[in-house]
Design an enzyme around this catalytic site. Sequence first.
Site, PDB file in Angstrom:
ATOM      1  CB  SER A  61      -4.236  -0.681  -3.470  1.00 54.81           C
ATOM      2  OG  SER A  61      -3.022  -0.718  -2.756  1.00 54.81           O
ATOM      3  CE1 TYR A  84      -3.675   4.933  -3.074  1.00 56.78           C
ATOM      4  CE2 TYR A  84      -3.274   2.926  -1.799  1.00 56.78           C
ATOM      5  CZ  TYR A  84      -3.259   3.607  -3.007  1.00 56.78           C
ATOM      6  OH  TYR A  84      -2.843   2.952  -4.151  1.00 56.78           O
TER       7      TYR A  84
END
Length: 271
Positions: free
Chosen positions: A142, A155
């Site tokens: 990401s 995350y």
Amino acid sequence: MSEVRGAITLITGAASGFGKLLALRVAQEGGDLVLVDRDKEGLEATSEACGACGVKVWPYVVDISSREEIFRTAARIKDEAGPVDILVNNAGVVTGRSFREAPVEKIEATFAVNTLAHVWLVKAFLEEMIARNRGHIVTISSAAGIIGVRRLADYCASKFAVFGFTEALRMEFKKEGLRIKTTIVAPYYAKTGMFEGVRTRVPWVLPLLEPEYVVARIFKAIKKDRPLVVLPPVVRSVWFFRLLGVRVFDAVADVLGVHTSMDTFVGRRTS
Ligand SMILES: NC(=O)c1ccc[n+]([C@@H]2O[C@H](COP(=O)([O-])OP(=O)(O)OC[C@H]3O[C@@H](n4cnc5c(N)ncnc54)[C@H](OP(=O)(O)O)[C@@H]3O)[C@@H](O)[C@H]2O)c1
């Protein structure tokens, strides 16, 4: 060049979002598929749509947060489908709360799915790839795997981890002269529903991405053996701004609204 036709591509998180779209893209190109997800209904829908393209599809309903489940399923896959050529570690979850508010179970699940599942799946399939000196490992990291973002601490940590893991693998394969490719994908927010509610302050610099665009780029990267895909490409400037020191780096991120982007996050599940 990693061709999907004549190969078996395993995709985790294939019931939804990028995973579903990528499975369809591979099927349209004539590639056989092993599809993995915990969402039985969604997985059936993806499998049916892919099967309609005339390719072989082996669906597996699995909770990949369990190492035992991963190894058990990998043994079945080798038995039932055969050797996996392209492994796409895509399934992911997000807590979407500040670290102080994030329950320990959610934090653990984030690492189990976003990080450890990637590691165990590679462990499960790598020896076979080495034996055949052929394979491609795709890691969906990401943009939050290259910059720390408020309300994404667990995350970000999980995505930084798989970025480093895959880069290290690439260097090991290179040193050993193996023809096993790796691709790291680092997208900004996309409209799959996973990050429902997030806001982008300067959309002409950092637009919310269309999932179809992201998947087209992932597919191209697989075919062309690209080691890194950052989307949109302007996100690569993170590495440049880091050179200017932490203050400048933080100020640029603030101007772009990076650290307020999650304030309006709803996500798929709000628990
Ligand atoms: N969307 C974005 O903005 C964005 C941006 C950058 C990176 N990414 C990354 O891209 C990947 C795909 O994201 P997406 O937006 O396509 O997400 P998505 O639409 O939520 O799809 C993820 C799929 O993974 C499944 N999954 C989650 N935990 C699992 C588990 N323990 N075992 C098996 N399957 C599991 C989900 O099932 P459930 O529905 O049951 O959870 C879902 O079907 C993720 O790794 C994500 O972190 C996404």
